[in-house]
Write an enzyme that holds these catalytic residues in place. Structure first.
Site, short mmCIF file in Angstrom:
data_model
loop_
_atom_site.label_atom_id
_atom_site.label_comp_id
_atom_site.label_asym_id
_atom_site.label_seq_id
_atom_site.Cartn_x
_atom_site.Cartn_y
_atom_site.Cartn_z
N LYS A 158 59.80 50.27 65.78
CA LYS A 158 58.68 51.25 66.28
C LYS A 158 58.86 51.21 67.74
O LYS A 158 57.97 50.67 68.58
CB LYS A 158 57.50 50.75 65.84
CG LYS A 158 56.96 51.04 64.26
CD LYS A 158 55.72 50.19 63.81
CE LYS A 158 55.56 50.89 62.52
NZ LYS A 158 56.50 50.76 61.34
N LYS A 178 53.37 52.84 50.33
CA LYS A 178 52.71 51.63 50.69
C LYS A 178 51.99 50.99 49.63
O LYS A 178 51.66 51.36 48.65
CB LYS A 178 51.38 51.91 51.64
CG LYS A 178 51.76 52.83 52.87
CD LYS A 178 52.07 51.43 53.95
CE LYS A 178 52.27 52.47 55.39
NZ LYS A 178 52.83 51.38 56.27
O1 LIG Z 1 57.77 53.89 58.66
C1 LIG Z 1 57.61 54.98 58.11
O2 LIG Z 1 58.16 55.54 57.35
C2 LIG Z 1 56.22 55.70 58.58
C3 LIG Z 1 55.42 54.94 59.26
C4 LIG Z 1 54.64 53.69 58.88
O3 LIG Z 1 54.74 53.64 57.64
C5 LIG Z 1 53.75 53.13 59.77
C6 LIG Z 1 52.99 54.08 60.74
C7 LIG Z 1 52.08 53.65 61.61
C8 LIG Z 1 51.87 52.32 61.35
C9 LIG Z 1 52.56 51.24 60.83
C10 LIG Z 1 53.40 51.93 59.75
C11 LIG Z 1 54.45 50.86 58.85
O4 LIG Z 1 55.37 50.92 58.89
O5 LIG Z 1 53.72 49.80 58.74
MG LIG Z 2 55.77 48.83 57.71
#
Ligand SMILES: O=C(O)CCC(=O)c1ccccc1C(=O)O
Ligand SMILES: [Mg+2]
EC number: 4.2.1.113
Length: 316
Positions: free
Chosen positions: A256, A139
Site C-alpha cells: 500500500k 473480505k
Molecule cells: O486491496 C484492495 O483490493 C482494496 C483495498 C483494501 O482491501 C484495503 C483498504 C484499506 C485498508 C486495508 C485494506 C486491506 O487490504 O486490508
Molecule cells: Mg488486506
C-alpha cells in the site's frame, strides 16, 4: 531546492461503512498538501495514514505538518522519520509530481474490485464483472467461519453456473489477520479443492490469514497448500517488508504505497529483489491514488490486478 509548503486536513465519509476483521470504518481522514517551486509550479501530495495498519496516526501527521516552516527543502523531505511513513509518501510524491515526467501510462493496469462483506456478494460479483472487473476481492474473518464458507461455496457455484470458458474470475480472499491457524487451514483446503477442479473461478490468493506475529505459521501454510498466500498487514512499511523477506517469504506481497513510506526506497527494494507484488489502495483521494498508481505501474512485475477498484458505493 526550496519549496513553499501548504496543507489542509480532509474528511470523507464512506457511503457504506467498511467492515473488516479490524472493525467498522466510517470516515476516511487525511491531509492534502502542496509544494510550490520558484517557477510557480505546484506538486500535490496526500498523507492518508492508517494507524490500525501500523502507520502514524492522523494526529501525528498533522502535528508534523504544523511544525514545519512554510518554506521547506528537498533535504527536509528526504529526512522525514521512518516513524512517519504516510508523511514520507505524501511529501515525496508531491516532489515526484513537480520534478518528473507526468505522462506515466496507467492504461495497462488491471483493477481488482472490492466486494461487500456478507451474502450480498452473491449479487454484487456479477455487477462488477459486467463493469469489466476480472479480479475481485472479498473480505473474510468478519462473520462466523461456517457462515462465510457457506456463502463462499454458493458464490463459487453461482460463478461456475454463470460463466463459460474463456471467461474467468480471479478471487482474492482478505482475512485482515482475523483467522486462527485451524480456520486458515479450512479456508485453504476449500480453495485448493476449487482451484484443482475447474477453470472459471481461480482463488488467486488468501491475504493475511493470521496476525503479524505469526509469520512462521503463515510460512508453514505456504508449504502445505497450493493456493497462494499474500502478506499485507505484515509488510505495511519498508522495515517490515525487509524483515519478512529476510525470513524467507517468497509468495505475494501486498504493498500500500500511501502508508508504506518513501517511494524512492520502495522502488529500490522492488527493483533489487524482484518480489511478486500486488499494489493496493488505503482509500486515499485521487491525489494519493494517482501517485500510488504511477509507482505501481513502474514496479509491477507479474501483472497482478491493482487493488484500486473504483468503489462508487463506498465514498460519497
Ligand atoms: O486491496 C484492495 O483490493 C482494496 C483495498 C483494501 O482491501 C484495503 C483498504 C484499506 C485498508 C486495508 C485494506 C486491506 O487490504 O486490508
Ligand atoms: Mg488486506
Amino acid at each position: 531546492m526550496n519549496y513553499q509548503f501548504q496543507f489542509q486536513p480532509y474528511q470523507r465519509p464512506f457511503k457504506t461503512p467498511l467492515k473488516t476483521a479490524h472493525g467498522i470504518w466510517n470516515i476516511r481522514e487525511g491531509i492534502i498538501l502542496n509544494l510550490t517551486n520558484k517557477q510557480g509550479n505546484i506538486g500535490w501530495g496526500e498523507i492518508a495514514p492508517l494507524s490500525w495498519f501500523g502507520s502514524e496516526t492522523l494526529e501525528d501527521a498533522i502535528a508534523f505538518c504544523q511544525k514545519l516552516p512554510s518554506i521547506i527543502s528537498t533535504e527536509t523531505i528526504f529526512t522525514i522519520s521512518d516513524s512517519l511513513p504516510a508523511c514520507q509518501f505524501g511529501f515525496e510524491s508531491a516532489l515526484i509530481e513537480l520534478n518528473s515526467n507526468p505522462l506515466v501510462d496507467l492504461s495497462k493496469l488491471q483493477y481488482s474490485g472490492l466486494l461487500p462483506t456478507g451474502e450480498i456478494v452473491l449479487n454484487t460479483w456479477k455487477t462488477l464483472f459486467q463493469q469489466g472487473y476480472q479480479t475481485l476481492k472479498w473480505k473474510i474473518g468478519v462473520d462466523e467461519i461456517t457462515t462465510e464458507i457457506n456463502i463462499f461455496k454458493q458464490l463459487v457455484k453461482i460463478v461456475i453456473e454463470t460463466l463459460s470458458s474463456p471467461q474467468k474470475i480471479r478471487l482474492r480472499l482478505d482475512a485482515n489477520g482475523g483467522l486462527t491457524f485451524e480456520q486458515a487451514e479450512y479456508w485453504l483446503e476449500t480453495c485448493d479443492l476449487i482451484n484443482a477442479n475447474q477453470d472459471l473461478i481461480e482463488i488467486e490468493f488468501l491475504e493475511q490469514p493470521l496476525s503479524i506475529s505469526q509469520l512462521d505459521l503463515m510460512l508453514e501454510l505456504c508449504d502445505r497448500y497450493s493456493t497462494s498466500l499474500a502478506l499485507d498487514e505484515s509488510v505495511a512499511n519498508l522495515q517490515q517488508l525487509n524483515s519478512c523477506y529476510q525470513q524467507g517469504w517468497l509468495d505475494i506481497f501486498v504493498i500500500k504505497p500511501a502508508i508504506f513510506g518513501s517511494p524512492r526506497k520502495l522502488k529500490n527494494f522492488c527493483q533489487k529483489n524482484k518480489i511478486d507484488t500486488v499494489f493496493s489502495s488505503v482509500f486515499e483521494t485521487d491525489i494519493g491514488q494517482n501517485s500510488a498508481l504511477k509507482i505501481a505501474s513502474e514496479l509491477l512485475l507479474y501483472n497482478r490486478a491493482v487493488g484500486f477498484g473504483i468503489n462508487h458505493w463506498f465514498i460519497s
